[in-house]
Design a protein around this motif. Structure first.
Motif, mmCIF file in Angstrom:
data_model
loop_
_atom_site.group_PDB
_atom_site.id
_atom_site.type_symbol
_atom_site.label_atom_id
_atom_site.label_comp_id
_atom_site.label_asym_id
_atom_site.label_seq_id
_atom_site.Cartn_x
_atom_site.Cartn_y
_atom_site.Cartn_z
ATOM 1 N N GLY A 13 0.810 -1.213 0.000
ATOM 2 C CA GLY A 13 0.000 0.000 0.000
ATOM 3 C C GLY A 13 0.840 1.258 0.000
ATOM 4 O O GLY A 13 0.541 2.222 -0.717
ATOM 5 N N ASP A 271 -8.413 -2.688 5.066
ATOM 6 C CA ASP A 271 -7.383 -1.664 4.892
ATOM 7 C C ASP A 271 -6.060 -2.391 4.645
ATOM 8 O O ASP A 271 -5.373 -2.794 5.584
ATOM 9 C CB ASP A 271 -7.310 -0.794 6.146
ATOM 10 C CG ASP A 271 -6.181 0.225 6.089
ATOM 11 O OD1 ASP A 271 -5.651 0.465 4.990
ATOM 12 O OD2 ASP A 271 -5.816 0.765 7.155
ATOM 13 N N MET A 275 -6.105 -2.868 -1.233
ATOM 14 C CA MET A 275 -7.075 -1.768 -1.259
ATOM 15 C C MET A 275 -6.519 -0.609 -2.082
ATOM 16 O O MET A 275 -7.220 -0.022 -2.913
ATOM 17 C CB MET A 275 -7.381 -1.288 0.159
ATOM 18 C CG MET A 275 -8.307 -0.069 0.219
ATOM 19 S SD MET A 275 -8.452 0.647 1.879
ATOM 20 C CE MET A 275 -6.867 1.507 2.010
ATOM 21 N N HIS A 276 -5.257 -0.287 -1.884
ATOM 22 C CA HIS A 276 -4.644 0.821 -2.615
ATOM 23 C C HIS A 276 -4.433 0.470 -4.083
ATOM 24 O O HIS A 276 -4.538 1.339 -4.958
ATOM 25 C CB HIS A 276 -3.332 1.214 -1.946
ATOM 26 C CG HIS A 276 -3.512 1.795 -0.571
ATOM 27 N ND1 HIS A 276 -3.976 3.070 -0.368
ATOM 28 C CD2 HIS A 276 -3.320 1.259 0.661
ATOM 29 C CE1 HIS A 276 -4.047 3.311 0.941
ATOM 30 N NE2 HIS A 276 -3.655 2.225 1.572
ATOM 31 N N ALA A 279 -7.793 0.975 -5.751
ATOM 32 C CA ALA A 279 -8.059 2.396 -5.952
ATOM 33 C C ALA A 279 -7.270 2.937 -7.145
ATOM 34 O O ALA A 279 -7.763 3.782 -7.896
ATOM 35 C CB ALA A 279 -7.700 3.177 -4.689
ATOM 36 N N VAL A 285 -14.019 1.230 -4.689
ATOM 37 C CA VAL A 285 -13.467 0.576 -3.511
ATOM 38 C C VAL A 285 -14.432 0.700 -2.344
ATOM 39 O O VAL A 285 -14.856 1.815 -1.988
ATOM 40 C CB VAL A 285 -12.102 1.184 -3.136
ATOM 41 C CG1 VAL A 285 -11.584 0.583 -1.836
ATOM 42 C CG2 VAL A 285 -11.102 0.975 -4.253
ATOM 43 N N ALA A 287 -14.028 0.109 1.338
ATOM 44 C CA ALA A 287 -12.932 -0.081 2.283
ATOM 45 C C ALA A 287 -13.472 -0.267 3.693
ATOM 46 O O ALA A 287 -14.233 0.567 4.190
ATOM 47 C CB ALA A 287 -11.999 1.126 2.239
ATOM 48 N N PRO A 299 -8.264 5.217 0.864
ATOM 49 C CA PRO A 299 -8.040 4.892 -0.544
ATOM 50 C C PRO A 299 -7.944 6.190 -1.341
ATOM 51 O O PRO A 299 -8.796 7.076 -1.180
ATOM 52 C CB PRO A 299 -9.300 4.093 -0.940
ATOM 53 C CG PRO A 299 -9.993 3.753 0.335
ATOM 54 C CD PRO A 299 -9.593 4.779 1.341
ATOM 55 N N LYS A 304 -14.990 5.767 -3.953
ATOM 56 C CA LYS A 304 -14.855 4.896 -2.786
ATOM 57 C C LYS A 304 -16.044 5.038 -1.852
ATOM 58 O O LYS A 304 -16.733 6.065 -1.836
ATOM 59 C CB LYS A 304 -13.572 5.224 -2.018
ATOM 60 C CG LYS A 304 -13.533 6.623 -1.402
ATOM 61 C CD LYS A 304 -12.233 6.827 -0.621
ATOM 62 C CE LYS A 304 -12.144 8.229 0.001
ATOM 63 N NZ LYS A 304 -11.876 9.261 -1.007
#
Length: 345
Positions: A13, A271, A275-276, A279, A285, A287, A299, A304
């Protein structure tokens, strides 16, 4: 022309968020060259960033000191003509390579007695630099320049390149079915169980998604195979099968996950590093936050939906729930997320 060496972070991330810094550097220094020193696992991600000239391998494991290796690596880079080094990790050892390489300007935050190793030391103002991405990007500003970002929406957002040819290969080899909209579920979080939504909740959500006409791709590393099996059990999809839940954990490389996420409409995720990644490829997303905070590592996308209860005991930033109940995650129900069930998926 600026020739910049960035000492990169050690988490997926964080490496994705570092692209915001690379984008800023290109805005500030058109035509600059950016090389990134980072562990080998991160190179597939760096290759998807057009701002990066090349990824240099740091041949050490996470947390490994390796002073001799770092010093020798730095000496080998001394003739590469770097004009600046930006050190993202805040450890003493991370600043050793640029020092050994005799890079004229060595930029990083104060900490761990790096007074000699860094000659462009910046104070870490935690109130204004309240997000990881802000801290990364701040090191790309001129010394003394005060950032004025408001929230992270004003910061260049990561955007990873997608490989259409690799997408076609993955769809064929994994026996995926593109006739239904795909939703990715990412049950892993390397940091610990206090960031992991319960597997039974992921499983119930998968069932609801299939009932709503979706298909589900469970994504993660080999460590997540058992979790993926729990989610998919009894409703597996694949070549010659009729199910619509595909457990892909451990069956793909990191770059493959980039391309698969770009094929999904939504991603439901803890998280985590993935997740990143989600995005950064443009999928919507969802999250889920437990022990961590969306205020610190959101994100980096406008597309999101954040699911966070904000209980009195959270965020605690612990790896495991110190109170033993995990209410910050158990209180988020599949019906809060699933389509047609009061959620926004």
């Amino acid at each position: 022309m600026s020739n910049i060496l960035v000492v990169g972070p050690s988490w997926v991330g964080d490496m994705v968020m570092a692209q915001s810094l690379f984008k800023l550097l290109h805005q500030r220094h058109p035509g600059c060259t950016i090389d990134v020193l980072a562990p080998a696992w991160s190179h597939p991600i760096l290759k998807r960033m057009p701002e990066v000239n090349q990824a240099l391998e740091l041949p050490l494991g996470h947390g490994q000191l390796g002073l001799k290796t770092r010093w020798q690596l730095g000496k080998s880079l001394a003739g590469q003509g770097y004009t600046q080094a930006i050190v993202l990790p805040r450890s003493w050892k991370s600043a050793l390579v640029p020092f050994a390489a005799r890079i004229p300007q060595r930029t990083g935050f104060l900490g761990e007695q790096r007074y000699v190793l860094l000659n462009d030391r910046r104070p870490l103002h935690r109130q204004s630099l309240d997000q990881t991405v802000k801290r990364f990007v701040a090191l790309g500003l001129a010394k003394g320049e005060q950032p004025d970002w408001g929230d992270s929406a004003n910061i260049p957002q990561p955007q990873l390149r997608v490989d259409p040819i690799n997408q076609q290969r993955l769809v064929a080899e994994l026996g995926l079915d593109l006739s239904r909209p795909a939703v990715a579920l990412m049950p892993g979080a390397e940091y610990g169980p206090a960031k992991q939504w319960p597997l039974d909740s992921f499983r119930k959500l998968a069932q609801q998604l299939v009932q709503q006409g979706r298909q589900v791709w469970v994504l993660g590393s080999g460590k997540d195979q058992a979790a993926g099996q729990h989610i998919a059990q009894g409703q597996e999809g694949g070549a010659g099968q009729s199910g619509f839940v595909f457990n892909l954990c451990g069956r793909t490389q990191l770059a493959d996950t980039v391309d698969l996420l770009a094929l999904t409409q939504q991603a439901v995720t803890n998280d985590s590093g993935l997740m990143h990644v989600a995005a950064a490829v443009g999928t919507q997303v969802h999250a889920i936050y437990g022990s961590s905070s969306p205020a610190y590592t959101p994100p980096l996308t406008a597309n999101k939906v954040v699911h966070y209860l904000g209980l009195e005991c959270s965020p605690c930033f612990k790896r495991t729930c110190p109170l033993g109940h995990l209410d910050c995650l158990r209180g988020i129900k599949p019906s809060d997320i699933a389509p047609g069930q009061g959620g926004r998926l």
